[in-house]
Each structure stands twice: as C-alpha cells, then as structure tokens.
Design an enzyme around this catalytic site. Structure first.
Site, short mmCIF file in Angstrom:
data_model
loop_
_atom_site.label_atom_id
_atom_site.label_comp_id
_atom_site.label_asym_id
_atom_site.label_seq_id
_atom_site.Cartn_x
_atom_site.Cartn_y
_atom_site.Cartn_z
N GLY A 255 0.77 -5.15 1.03
CA GLY A 255 -0.90 -5.31 -0.41
C GLY A 255 -0.05 -5.85 -1.49
O GLY A 255 -1.32 -6.68 -2.36
N ALA B 146 0.92 -1.06 0.22
CA ALA B 146 0.40 0.19 0.09
C ALA B 146 0.86 1.08 0.09
O ALA B 146 1.87 1.31 0.29
CB ALA B 146 -0.93 0.45 0.83
N GLU C 258 -0.21 -9.48 -0.64
CA GLU C 258 -1.81 -9.74 -0.53
C GLU C 258 -2.40 -9.37 -1.84
O GLU C 258 -3.51 -10.22 -2.77
CB GLU C 258 -2.28 -8.82 -0.02
N GLU D 124 4.21 -5.46 7.09
CA GLU D 124 3.79 -3.72 7.93
C GLU D 124 3.66 -3.74 9.34
O GLU D 124 3.98 -2.82 9.51
CB GLU D 124 2.17 -4.54 7.43
#
Ligand code: CAA
Length: 261
Positions: free
Chosen positions: A112, A65, A115, A135
């Site tokens: 992300g 992200a 993911e 993270e």
C-alpha cells in the site's frame, strides 16, 4: 485538528503531509489513512494552498497496509465496505483530489505504500528508495491500485515480475523505468519536494488543475479521446484571465502576476 499518525505543516503555498508511525514502519492502518484523508481535504479546501507534498520518514515511506490490523478481516467486511476505497476514506480522497500532490519517497515504499505513492501525481525518490508489491508473500495481492498503476507506470514485464515475486526495485531502476521523476540525495528529498511543489503553486491554479486532468486522461482513454480532451482544455484555458496575463507578461518581458494561485 490534531493528528496522531501524521504530521502536517504549511510552508507558504505548500501543504506537507508526513506519514509518522515510526514504531510500525508507517504501516497504513485505517486510522492513519483516515488522518491522511482529513488532512488532504483540509488542504484542498485551503485557498492559500496550491500544491501538496506527501512524505514519510528517511528509512520508510510506508511498509504497506497494516498487516496486523488486516489479519482478522473477512471477505464480507471487505466487500461491503469496498475496502480500502470506501467513500470518504483517505484512499478515495487521494484519488479524487484536484490539487497536485508530489510523493517524496525515501526508504521502503511497499504494498500500500507503493500504491499510495503511485496514486500521487508524481514521485520524487531519494537514493535510498525501494519500491515493491510484496503482497503475494503474505498470501494476497495488491488491493489499492498496485497491479494497475504499476503496469501503467513501468510496463507489463516489470510489473508482472514485481507482483509475482515481491522483488523490490531500487531508486536507480525506478528512475530508469519511469516510476519516479527524479532521484534526490536523501537529506535533501523533502526540501526538494517542497521546492518543486512551490514552483507548481506559483503557476495559475486552474491551469495547473487542467494540466493534471489532461495528463490523467492519458491513463483513462484512448489516444483520439485524450487528444480531444486536451484540445478542449487548451481552448478553455483562453477563457482565463491568467492566460491573458501569462502571454502579456511574455510579450512585455516580465514575470506573470497570476491572479488565481
Ligand atoms: N503492517 C504492520 N506492521 C508492520 C508492517 C506492516 N505492513 N511492516 C512492518 N511492520 C512492523 C513490524 O511488525 C515490526 O513491529 P514489531 O517491532 O512490533 O515487531 C516493525 O514494524 C518493524 O518492522 P521489521 O522488524 O520487520 O523491520 P525490518 O527493517 O526488519 O523490515 C520491512 C522492514 C522490509 C519493511 C518489513 O517490515 C516488511 O517486509 N514489512 C511488510 C511489507 C509488506 O508485506 N507490505 C504489504 C502489506 S499488504 C498491502 O499493502 C495490501 C494492499 O495492497 C492494500
């Protein structure tokens, strides 16, 4: 539609979406995710497309992200928008799509990025791929499926270690533990992913969708319910002309001419 943060190409019956934000390691900003969602929806609606490849650059698939964009967000906003899964978002479209998507991962797939690759149907990796959920190092935790999909893909011990330490997994380890289906030399990765997607696109489309739904069911239900789902799908495949054609072609020693592809 013109895109700024991704590139979209059509190669025969395969749609290719390439994350392209090289100045920020393909960080998944809201704008980039939205472009992925728009492209996915267009490819889903394009009858000529049978399978999709999602790739990044050679050095990085995606570094997660967008931390700079996320830095100023507050709980209320995340909660109200169900971030990052808000309806109509790229994440939601990736999760809900019906056509098979292959992730072609080279270089970093972190946070992300990991993911997003795991939300695809399977991952082809280059020898330079590195997967991680770092993270925790920035004071948060995976928010787009990392704790759940990684645990299902590689088991509790590896998933827990990676999420708790932020350690990266290289391509060899990722293949050994089942996170990726195969390793391909970096220069050949995208072409190999497109070739694999073309092979899927040449199958009967409704059957490919049923296969995908059935394998997905293995991660949604217990064994008895999953086996029942599979038997029902198997029986319903006998209602398709493509099933009749596939078996006739086998008996007649010829290649099947599937109608729905
Ligand atoms: N968000 C925003 N910008 C990022 C970024 C990210 N996730 N990752 C890299 N960038 C930017 C850097 O800030 C840098 O920009 P500037 O040149 O403007 O400073 C540029 O991309 C190049 O990055 P580096 O200089 O750090 O490149 P490197 O080769 O030294 O390191 C890396 C590469 C190991 C991927 C490193 O950039 C890194 O660790 N990135 C962050 C990874 C991360 O923590 N991801 C998790 C994000 S949180 C998340 O994903 C939550 C969720 O589950 C939804």
């Amino acid at each position: 539609m013109s895109y700024e943060l991704i590139q979209v190409e059509i190669q025969g019956a395969v749609g290719l979406i390439r994350l392209h934000r090289p100045d920020a390691m393909n960080a998944l900003s809201v704008a980039l995710i939205n472009e992925v969602g728009v492209a996915l929806q267009a490819l889903e609606q394009d009858e000529a497309i049978g399978a999709i490849v999602l790739s990044g650059g050679e050095k990085v698939f995606a570094a997660g992200a967008d931390l700079k964009e996320m830095q100023s967000k507050a709980f209320t906003e995340l909660y109200l928008t169900d971030f990052p899964q808000l309806p109509g978002s790229g994440w939601e479209r990736l999760e809900r799509r019906r056509k098979p998507v292959i992730a072609a991962v080279s270089g970093y797939a972190l946070g992300g990025g990991c993911e997003m690759a795991m939300a695809c149907d399977f991952i082809l990796a280059s020898n330079t791929a590195r997967f991680g959920q770092p993270e925790i190092s920035v004071g948060t935790l995976p928010g787009a499926g990392g704790t759940q999909r990684l645990a299902r893909a590689v088991g509790k011990a590896k998933a827990m270690e990676m999420c708790l330490t932020g350690r990266m997994m290289d391509a060899e380890e990722a293949e050994r533990v089942g996170l990726v289906s195969r390793i391909v030399p970096v220069a050949e990765l995208e072409a190999e992913a497109i070739k694999t997607a073309a092979r899927i696109a040449a199958m009967s489309r409704p059957i490919a969708m049923m296969v995908k739904e059935s394998v997905d069911q293995a991660f949604e239900s217990g064994l008895s319910a999953g086996l029942m789902f599979e038997r029902r799908a198997f029986a319903s495949s006998f209602s398709f002309e493509d099933r009749t054609e596939g078996m006739a072609a086998f008996a007649e020693k010829r290649r099947p001419e599937f109608k729905h592809r």
